[in-house]
Design an enzyme around this catalytic site. Structure first.
Site, short mmCIF file in Angstrom:
data_model
loop_
_atom_site.label_atom_id
_atom_site.label_comp_id
_atom_site.label_asym_id
_atom_site.label_seq_id
_atom_site.Cartn_x
_atom_site.Cartn_y
_atom_site.Cartn_z
N GLY A 103 -7.03 -4.08 4.30
CA GLY A 103 -7.92 -5.08 3.71
C GLY A 103 -8.05 -4.95 2.20
O GLY A 103 -8.15 -5.95 1.49
N HIS A 161 -23.29 -6.85 8.15
CA HIS A 161 -22.95 -6.80 6.72
C HIS A 161 -24.18 -6.98 5.84
O HIS A 161 -24.08 -7.38 4.68
CB HIS A 161 -21.90 -7.87 6.39
CG HIS A 161 -20.56 -7.59 7.01
ND1 HIS A 161 -20.34 -7.67 8.37
CD2 HIS A 161 -19.37 -7.22 6.47
CE1 HIS A 161 -19.07 -7.37 8.63
NE2 HIS A 161 -18.47 -7.09 7.49
N LYS A 178 2.38 -4.64 13.18
CA LYS A 178 1.94 -3.77 14.26
C LYS A 178 0.99 -2.70 13.74
O LYS A 178 0.97 -2.39 12.55
CB LYS A 178 3.16 -3.08 14.85
CG LYS A 178 3.96 -4.00 15.73
CD LYS A 178 3.91 -3.46 17.12
CE LYS A 178 4.86 -4.22 18.02
NZ LYS A 178 4.82 -3.67 19.35
N GLU A 188 -11.63 3.59 -2.69
CA GLU A 188 -12.04 4.24 -3.94
C GLU A 188 -11.35 3.62 -5.15
O GLU A 188 -11.86 3.67 -6.26
CB GLU A 188 -11.69 5.74 -3.93
CG GLU A 188 -12.40 6.56 -2.89
CD GLU A 188 -11.59 6.68 -1.61
OE1 GLU A 188 -11.07 5.64 -1.14
OE2 GLU A 188 -11.47 7.79 -1.09
N THR A 243 1.24 2.84 13.96
CA THR A 243 1.23 4.08 13.17
C THR A 243 -0.14 4.44 12.68
O THR A 243 -0.32 5.44 12.03
CB THR A 243 2.14 3.92 11.93
OG1 THR A 243 1.60 2.85 11.16
CG2 THR A 243 3.56 3.64 12.31
N LEU A 262 -4.95 -6.51 0.62
CA LEU A 262 -4.96 -7.97 0.73
C LEU A 262 -5.99 -8.58 -0.22
O LEU A 262 -5.74 -9.62 -0.83
CB LEU A 262 -5.24 -8.41 2.18
CG LEU A 262 -4.34 -7.81 3.28
CD1 LEU A 262 -4.58 -8.53 4.60
CD2 LEU A 262 -2.86 -7.90 2.92
N ASP A 321 0.85 -1.19 0.00
CA ASP A 321 0.00 0.00 0.00
C ASP A 321 0.90 1.26 0.00
O ASP A 321 1.92 1.30 0.70
CB ASP A 321 -0.86 -0.05 1.26
CG ASP A 321 -1.66 1.21 1.48
OD1 ASP A 321 -2.77 1.29 0.96
OD2 ASP A 321 -1.13 2.12 2.16
N1 LIG Z 1 -11.27 -10.70 2.54
C1 LIG Z 1 -11.73 -10.55 3.75
O1 LIG Z 1 -11.91 -11.49 4.50
C2 LIG Z 1 -12.08 -9.18 4.24
C3 LIG Z 1 -12.55 -9.03 5.55
C4 LIG Z 1 -12.85 -7.73 6.02
C5 LIG Z 1 -12.70 -6.65 5.18
N2 LIG Z 1 -12.27 -6.82 3.90
C6 LIG Z 1 -12.10 -5.65 3.01
O2 LIG Z 1 -11.08 -4.83 3.59
C7 LIG Z 1 -11.33 -3.49 3.22
C8 LIG Z 1 -11.18 -2.61 4.44
O3 LIG Z 1 -9.89 -2.80 4.98
P1 LIG Z 1 -9.13 -1.64 5.77
O4 LIG Z 1 -10.05 -1.08 6.78
O5 LIG Z 1 -7.85 -2.21 6.20
O6 LIG Z 1 -9.00 -0.48 4.66
P2 LIG Z 1 -7.84 -0.06 3.63
O7 LIG Z 1 -7.13 -1.22 3.08
O8 LIG Z 1 -8.50 0.89 2.68
O9 LIG Z 1 -6.83 0.78 4.55
C9 LIG Z 1 -7.29 1.97 5.16
C10 LIG Z 1 -6.31 3.13 4.95
O10 LIG Z 1 -5.20 2.94 5.83
C11 LIG Z 1 -3.98 3.12 5.12
N3 LIG Z 1 -3.02 2.27 5.84
C12 LIG Z 1 -2.87 0.93 5.77
N4 LIG Z 1 -1.95 0.52 6.67
C13 LIG Z 1 -1.51 1.62 7.33
C14 LIG Z 1 -0.55 1.86 8.36
N5 LIG Z 1 0.11 0.86 8.96
N6 LIG Z 1 -0.36 3.13 8.77
C15 LIG Z 1 -1.05 4.16 8.22
N7 LIG Z 1 -1.97 4.01 7.25
C16 LIG Z 1 -2.18 2.76 6.80
C17 LIG Z 1 -4.31 2.74 3.69
O11 LIG Z 1 -3.48 3.43 2.78
C18 LIG Z 1 -5.74 3.22 3.55
O12 LIG Z 1 -5.78 4.59 3.17
C19 LIG Z 1 -12.71 -3.44 2.60
O13 LIG Z 1 -12.56 -3.28 1.20
C20 LIG Z 1 -13.31 -4.77 2.94
O14 LIG Z 1 -14.21 -5.20 1.94
C21 LIG Z 1 -11.94 -8.06 3.42
#
Ligand SMILES: NC(=O)c1ccc[n+]([C@@H]2O[C@H](COP(=O)([O-])OP(=O)(O)OC[C@H]3O[C@@H](n4cnc5c(N)ncnc54)[C@H](O)[C@@H]3O)[C@@H](O)[C@H]2O)c1
Length: 385
Positions: free
Chosen positions: A146, A265, A183, A114, A186, A149, A82
């Site tokens: 997420g 959900h 971790k 997005e 951050t 991944l 990311d």
């Molecule tokens: N496959 C599955 O089992 C599963 C389960 C739950 C959610 N999801 C999916 O996951 C997504 C949501 O995941 P999310 O909440 O992690 O959102 P995300 O992946 O959009 O991350 C959120 C924000 O945090 C930033 N970020 C990531 N790691 C960081 C770090 N260590 N420090 C600072 N910023 C960081 C990213 O750039 C992003 O802007 C949804 O699209 C959802 O559909 C999938």
């Protein structure tokens, strides 16, 4: 089973437990294959992932037994990371692979909600193809939240069947909702609360003790950014992962559509997409859960006191409990849409006590839905306070 030509010498053999059934009919011949599939995956919780002595990023996907069989001359890894995580940790990731003498490519991408799209998947596929990976022994590594991944997982499965794949979750939500790893120190507070929503989901569905921990110490855990030195945080993430795995592992292909993990959900996908990017995933999930707590209350499953405790706990976790765009009309549409994908029968997980739940197969009556919406709005909308 092995099919043989008639003139071949008779041999017996078994390649696998797969069975092939042949049937002749006036239309022709058909074969039905019944193939038991064993699916193994490994979850590792570790610290200091980027310490050059830590093997997880290189060999974490393998069992100890297989580790000894694999000693490639050249170790190759393709890493999708990311963008934000790359800014924070890119240099360390590079240092790690350099120190382990790995041939690697790091691909930083804007993996936000997005941008979650097939274009992103295609871009990864093109880059992996240009780099070249052995389909069995060289995993694709995803480092991010997420979204990262999810898109990398899809790309890995499209690239070559069973391409190994290592996920390094870097948000709390990604950490507890299917995987474990990096971790969260951050992360901004809002992202931590976002992850707490999925933890609260498991607490409400399955684990009263976890709910009580979140209720009593949720705010402090957020303040301390859930660092593992704090016993409550370590216990929270561990129980969240265990309860999630208990639900997911026996039903990996979602053969059974009665899933407690679907709590929160049912309405949230429509809400999240309608207001994108205003609500994070976990925030939309929480609004859905909160509304459903009112439904449970009006169905006589939760007392007024239990309902208030859940709402207080959500507020303590800094999660939104109501949203103006979550109208009765949107709720109706979302539930009807859900019904279309539920093999003809509604499947509604609802809390029946704190830390207990059941799946209900009847539609919520219109009257009850509108009563719940009215009560929810009058108690929780900012205007009515
Ligand atoms: N496959 C599955 O089992 C599963 C389960 C739950 C959610 N999801 C999916 O996951 C997504 C949501 O995941 P999310 O909440 O992690 O959102 P995300 O992946 O959009 O991350 C959120 C924000 O945090 C930033 N970020 C990531 N790691 C960081 C770090 N260590 N420090 C600072 N910023 C960081 C990213 O750039 C992003 O802007 C949804 O699209 C959802 O559909 C999938």
């Amino acid at each position: 089973m092995v099919r043989q030509r008639e003139d071949a010498p008779e041999t017996e053999g078994k390649l696998s437990d797969a069975k092939i059934f042949e049937k002749q009919s006036s239309d022709g011949v058909s074969w039905t294959v019944v193939s038991p599939i064993v699916f193994t995956y490994k979850i590792t919780q570790c610290e200091n992932l980027l310490d050059p002595n830590n093997d997880t990023l290189l060999w974490g996907h393998l069992d100890e037994d297989h580790l000894h069989d694999i000693k490639p001359q050249v170790v190759k890894r393709f890493i999708v990371i990311d963008d934000t995580v790359h800014q924070l940790y890119g240099a360390k990731v590079k240092e790690y692979f350099d120190s382990r003498r790995v041939v690697y490519k790091i691909l930083p991408l804007p993996t936000t909600e997005e941008n979650k799209s097939l274009e992103l998947v295609t871009q990864i596929l093109q880059e992996v193809h240009d780099f070249g990976l052995d389909r069995r022994s060289e995993p694709i590594v995803a480092v991010g939240g997420g979204v990262c991944l999810d898109v990398v997982g899809l790309a890995a499965s499209l690239y070559r069947r069973r391409t190994p794949y290592i996920r390094v979750p870097t948000t709390l939500l990604a950490y507890v909702d299917a995987s474990v790893g990096a971790k969260t120190g951050t992360l901004p507070q809002r992202q931590l609360s976002n992850g707490m929503a999925e933890i609260l989901k498991m607490a409400l569905m399955k684990h009263r003790g976890l709910f009580e921990l979140l209720e009593a110490q949720g705010s402090q855990m957020l303040e301390s950014k859930l660092q593992s030195s704090d016993a409550a945080s370590a216990c929270t993430t561990r129980v969240a992962i265990e309860t999630m795995l208990e639900e997911l592992a026996p039903n990996l292909w979602e053969d059974d559509l009665d899933r407690l993990v679907d709590f929160g959900h049912l309405i949230s996908p429509q809400l999240e997409m309608k207001v994108l990017p205003a609500l994070l995933h976990g925030e939309a999930v929480n609004i859905d859960m909160c509304f459903m707590v009112y439904v449970s209350h009006l169905r006589g499953l939760l007392s007024a006191e239990e309902k208030s405790r859940v709402v207080r706990c959500m507020l303590g976790l800094n999660l939104p409990v109501w949203h103006q765009d979550c109208t009765l009309d949107l709720i109706h549409k979302a539930l009807n849409e859900r019904l279309r994908h539920s093999a003809g029968s509604p499947r509604m997980p609802l809390p029946t006590a704190l830390g207990q739940a059941e799946i209900f197969h009847d539609m919520i009556e219109d009257d009850l839905l509108s009563q719940a919406h009215h009560m929810w709005t009058s108690e929780l909308s900012p205007v009515s306070k």
